[in-house]
Design an enzyme around this catalytic site. Structure first.
Site, PDB file in Angstrom:
ATOM      1  N   TYR A 269       0.860  -1.185   0.000  1.00  0.00           N
ATOM      2  CA  TYR A 269       0.000   0.000   0.000  1.00  0.00           C
ATOM      3  C   TYR A 269       0.899   1.238   0.000  1.00  0.00           C
ATOM      4  CZ  TYR A 269       0.754  -0.441   5.116  1.00  0.00           C
ATOM      5  OH  TYR A 269       1.292  -0.584   6.366  1.00  0.00           O
ATOM      6  N   HIS A 324       6.082  -0.755   1.282  1.00  0.00           N
ATOM      7  CA  HIS A 324       6.026   0.380   0.368  1.00  0.00           C
ATOM      8  C   HIS A 324       7.128   0.222  -0.677  1.00  0.00           C
ATOM      9  CE1 HIS A 324       3.485   1.986   3.437  1.00  0.00           C
ATOM     10  NE2 HIS A 324       4.468   2.258   4.278  1.00  0.00           N
TER      11      HIS A 324
END
Length: 350
Positions: A269, A324
């Site tokens: 995400y 990430h």
């Protein structure tokens, strides 16, 4: 008409013609000089490292096209959509695809349904304002926003006065200002956090909750009422002292849009920094970015912590976990800068 009369009138005609040409030149200069100056300085401005004054920024008001303007760059046009950044009763729905992604990013229960989502949002909006406070795509407006990350490149940057001159100043997670005002400023209008990173906000600062899971929303409801939730995947604040009218909740559907459309599904995400940057690009007219940028080994260090000696620095944890994709996000930021949608101030690390 005799030659002598023509000769007497010639200075008057010449004077009138000169006045007309001077007026025309002044009008053309006002219309086109801001565009020419903006284009000429766009790349050099992003690399300035010296001390700034508030006048430096304010003198550039509205010299760039609004960040939301489409029709100039395919890279931007293919990605930018007018999606609500904040949860409200009018903007609470999520597609099944987005809902399933949201439930997976921090391993929430798969049994959470669309009906559960509506009930959760309903409970939330009984406590905090059910409004959409941001007007988008407004002509004849120049709302300037500073997105301030926590990178160590803010040390000794002297950006404080420049940052404070913006209309909106957006900070994130455990950002600190006291003791660092010369480099990061003292004002904050929006503070983006999740339960595990929460710190108290004061004054007219909005607390924007980024919910990475349904439990985060339940925690906010609890923290404003009964105080029954004290742990997520780690201990969290039992209750918070924030005015309810100063609380907003980041729309998970917008979060998924950032992940899918801008990050192209890289990483599990988006980072908080990426989420805040895209939030700003959808409610502001001009966006300036501070405090973004990792160390040479890809670590996101913080200006309010002592710097780590390069020889002792370990490889980035994000590269190992894949939560990430910092490299991909950095490339997106670079492309937005190159097409003039944002300006990036790199501070002490160029």
């Amino acid at each position: 008409m005799s030659y002598s009369r023509v000769r007497r009138r010639l200075p008057v005609v010449t004077f009138i013609a000169l006045i007309f040409l001077l007026s025309l030149f002044t009008l053309m200069y006002k219309l086109y000089s801001p565009i020419l100056v903006s284009n000429a300085n766009m790349k050099s401005t992003a690399r300035l490292k010296d001390s700034f004054t508030a006048a430096t920024l304010l003198s550039s008001n509205c010299t760039r096209m609004p960040v939301w303007t489409k029709g100039e760059y395919k890279f931007f046009d293919d990605r930018y959509s007018n999606i609500s950044t904040i949860w409200s009763s009018k903007h609470k729905e999520m597609t099944p695809e987005a809902l399933q992604w949201w439930l997976r990013i921090q391993q929430s229960k798969d049994t959470f349904s669309t009906s559960d989502l509506r009930n959760l949002v309903g409970k939330l909006l009984e406590i905090i304002p059910d409004v959409m406070p941001y007007a988008t795509n407004v002509s004849n407006r120049c709302l300037q926003c500073a997105v301030v990350g926590n990178s160590g490149n803010l040390r000794d940057s002297r950006y404080g006065q420049l940052i404070d001159s913006h209309d909106y100043i957006m900070r994130m997670n455990t950002a600190k200002t006291v003791g660092f005002e010369k480099d990061v400023g003292s004002r904050t209008t929006h503070h983006f956090m999740y339960p595990e990173s929460f710190v108290e906000v004061i004054g007219e600062t909005k607390f924007v909750l980024i919910p990475f899971k349904p439990l985060d929303v339940s925690w906010l409801i609890s923290a404003l009422t009964t105080g029954t939730i004290v742990r997520t995947y780690m201990p969290v604040r039992k209750q918070i002292n924030v005015s309810k009218k100063m609380i907003e909740v980041y729309n998970p559907a917008f979060m998924y849009y950032v992940h899918k459309t801008w990050n192209e599904l890289h990483g599990r995400y988006p980072s908080t920094g990426m989420l805040v940057l895209l939030f700003a690009m959808h409610i502001c007219d001009q966006v300036n970015v501070f405090g973004f940028g990792a160390t040479s080994k890809g670590n996101w260090d913080h200006y309010y912590q002592p710097p780590v000696e390069p020889s002792l620095e370990k490889d980035s944890a994000f590269k190992l976990t894949g939560v990430h994709n910092a490299e991909f996000e950095t490339d997106i930021v670079k492309q937005l800068e190159e097409i003039g949608k944002i300006t990036v101030y790199r501070g002490s690390r160029v």
